[in-house]
Design a protein around this motif. Structure first.
Motif, PDB file in Angstrom:
ATOM      1  N   GLY A 372       0.818  -1.207   0.000  1.00  0.00           N
ATOM      2  CA  GLY A 372       0.000   0.000   0.000  1.00  0.00           C
ATOM      3  C   GLY A 372       0.849   1.252   0.000  1.00  0.00           C
ATOM      4  N   LEU A 376       1.138   4.087  -2.949  1.00  0.00           N
ATOM      5  CA  LEU A 376       0.871   5.485  -2.611  1.00  0.00           C
ATOM      6  C   LEU A 376       2.025   6.381  -3.066  1.00  0.00           C
ATOM      7  N   PHE A 409      -3.720   5.085  -6.427  1.00  0.00           N
ATOM      8  CA  PHE A 409      -4.014   5.821  -5.201  1.00  0.00           C
ATOM      9  C   PHE A 409      -5.185   5.189  -4.442  1.00  0.00           C
ATOM     10  N   LEU A 410      -6.261   4.898  -5.142  1.00  0.00           N
ATOM     11  CA  LEU A 410      -7.423   4.284  -4.499  1.00  0.00           C
ATOM     12  C   LEU A 410      -7.093   2.905  -3.939  1.00  0.00           C
ATOM     13  N   VAL A 413      -4.915   3.413  -0.710  1.00  0.00           N
ATOM     14  CA  VAL A 413      -5.739   3.853   0.424  1.00  0.00           C
ATOM     15  C   VAL A 413      -6.592   2.696   0.944  1.00  0.00           C
ATOM     16  N   SER A 414      -7.173   1.910   0.023  1.00  0.00           N
ATOM     17  CA  SER A 414      -8.031   0.787   0.428  1.00  0.00           C
ATOM     18  C   SER A 414      -7.233  -0.279   1.166  1.00  0.00           C
ATOM     19  N   PHE A 417      -6.249   1.099   4.649  1.00  0.00           N
ATOM     20  CA  PHE A 417      -7.421   1.245   5.516  1.00  0.00           C
ATOM     21  C   PHE A 417      -7.913  -0.111   6.020  1.00  0.00           C
TER      22      PHE A 417
END
Length: 547
Positions: A372, A376, A409-410, A413-414, A417
């Motif tokens: 991740g 990013l 990016f998505l 973040v996923s 998270f």
């Protein structure tokens, strides 16, 4: 709702798997041209076979092509006939279909031997492993032989778990699929399935089962009925050329030496390939293996569950497949593709433990943070990539820039998270969604980036000259088969053979030719050339006279 989903869990699993397969294998596969070298070459051969109705002999631009057996090309012809046209979609459809069959084979076998969750997760891992996904959308024969080898081995595995009365049927299916794999790509089609089952049955102490007459004799007959007719026809019609080219040069010598196609690679080559080929699962896979090795327990093979047996079968199969291709002097990126099914099951075992029992939690969470964080960083860095790349390269990749940045990016973040929230199933789902969306929506722009560095020139020139019904000569670019597929009456010549006489193999005056820009100066010293059109890397010219 939970009870409803549980009641129809198999239907939901098949539906999820089908949607993912549509995205990764089929979505948009006709939206971009075929790629040099292999796609355009193999589809050109299939196109000639389909139009000539000669389904035994392979031809490449009018010359015998004895490198490969015919099953892939027959599949292409079936696709052309079924859809009634020859284009990018119908050329790539058979490979996507073979990948779909193997993916569902992985699901149903994993479900039968272990559990529905294991089968589904393993199938999703295979479908969304980067290299497997890429090549399933690519009109070459490696995915065909991989699928048939995989299905053959799965049939062999099932012989170790089904009731005795049903074993013979799976052994016969093993032989049939192995025979079809031989018709797809020769020697690996039987070496891998038979080699894997040799070691698996030794491990499982069922080696004698292989030699039971009811299993072996019908199986061998079926195997020979599949592979012998075409090979006998070729030997009768083209011996000794077929023997020397097909058997000696492209099977025996290619395995023993890389000189035949200039693809000699070091022994660690496939380790490097697998590091990127199994993205995005490489980090959690390595993390889980390291965790397992640091907590090593004494192995006990005396009372293994079906799940444990199946895991070891796949470890053995992966090891044999990896060593077989590593031992070959000739190495291509695509050769290692059969190993991905076994890796998918190995990681499927890890992923089920992580999702359902919190096993490997620490190592996979660390791997997820790394992946991740990496995504990013890359997505943010890509915002400024235009300041560091040459304008020509930046303009080529600009079409994919924002799509890739957004997806990375998505995804980043996923992953971060869901890892923090310990939503393990969501972490895995994010991995699957990333490759599914990347494959479906980023393939076209990435292909177009590659085409912009020269292949677009070849396609444009070939189509133009085909429309004008001109012969077209390709100078010093013998492997640029996009001219052959998208053009007509194509002749390949070397730089030293650019002469003028009555030979059909070399130019006459007023011939149209494609040359590299860097060769223009050299040729213009000897010949008067008329430039018809300039591209980024190539020039379309007409030879007027000798200076």
């Amino acid at each position: 709702m939970k009870e409803f989903v549980k009641k129809y869990s198999n239907v939901f699993a098949i539906f999820i798997l089908f949607i993912v397969c549509v995205l990764v294998y089929f979505w948009g596969i006709g939206a971009y041209p075929l790629m040099d070298v292999d796609e355009t070459r193999y589809v050109s051969i299939a196109k000639h076979m389909f139009l000539s109705k000669d389904y035994s002999t392979l031809y490449l631009n009018g010359e015998y092509f004895f490198e490969k057996p015919p099953l892939y090309f027959w599949s292409e012809c079936l696709s052309f006939g079924f859809f009634g046209k020859i284009n990018e979609f119908t050329a790539r459809f058979p490979c996507a279909l073979y990948a779909l069959l193997l993916t569902f084979g992985v699901y149903f076998t994993g479900k039968k031997i272990v559990s529905l969750k294991f089968g589904l997760i393993s199938a999703l891992v295979l479908a969304t492993s980067l290299e497997f996904t890429m090549l399933a959308r690519y009109a070459i024969l490696d995915i065909v032989v991989t699928s048939l080898i995989g299905l053959s081995v799965l049939s062999g595995f099932l012989t170790q778990f089904v009731q005795d009365k049903n074993k013979k049927y799976f052994w016969w299916l093993f032989y049939i699929l192995s025979g079809l794999a031989v018709l797809a790509k020769g020697i690996p089609g039987f070496v891998i399935p038979f080699g894997v089952m040799f070691f698996v049955t030794l491990f499982n102490k069922t080696f004698k089962q292989c030699f039971r007459p009811i299993n072996m004799i019908p199986g061998i007959i079926l195997f020979l009925l599949i592979i012998l007719p075409w090979h006998i026809i070729m030997l009768n019609n083209y011996d000794p050329l077929f023997f020397n080219e097909y058997i000696m040069k492209h099977h025996i010598n290619r395995f023993l030496s890389g000189n035949e196609i200039d693809r000699t690679r070091p022994f660690y080559y496939y380790l490097v390939v697998l590091l990127w080929g199994i993205v995005p699962y490489i980090f959690p896979l390595i993390g889980a293996i390291v965790e397992k090795l640091t907590n090593w327990e004494k192995l006990d093979f005396s009372d293994l569950t079906n799940e444990q047996k199946f895991l070891w079968f796949n470890i053995i199969a992966f090891g044999f497949t990896f060593l077989f291709f590593t031992s070959s002097t000739t190495k291509l990126i695509t050769y290692i593709l059969p190993a991905y099914m076994f890796l998918a099951y190995i990681f499927g075992y890890i992923a089920v433990g992580y999702i359902c029992e919190n096993k490997f939690e620490k190592s996979i969470n660390i791997a997820s943070y790394i992946l991740g964080g990496l995504f990013l960083i890359v997505s943010i860095a890509a915002l400024f990539i235009g300041y560091f790349l040459p304008e020509e390269i930046y303009s080529a990749i600009y079409c994919a820039k924002w799509l890739v940045i957004t997806l990375l990016f998505l995804t980043a973040v996923s992953i971060l998270f869901f890892t923090i929230k310990k939503k393990h199933v969501c972490v895995f789902a994010t991995y699957v969604a990333f490759i599914s969306l990347f494959s479906a929506f980023c393939s076209k722009p990435f292909y177009n980036i590659d085409y912009s560095f020269g292949q677009n020139d070849l396609i444009e020139f070939a189509r133009q000259e085909k429309e004008l019904k001109h012969d077209i000569y390709v100078v010093n670019n013998g492997r640029k088969y996009s001219v052959l597929y998208y053009g007509e009456n194509v002749h390949y010549v070397k730089m030293d053979n650019v002469l003028f006489d009555s030979s059909n193999k070399i130019f006459n005056l007023n011939s149209t030719a494609i040359i590299k820009k860097k060769d223009y100066k050299k040729l213009s010293k000897k010949y008067k050339l008329n430039i018809i059109k300039k591209g980024k890397k190539y020039i379309l010219v007409k030879f007027i006279s000798v200076k």
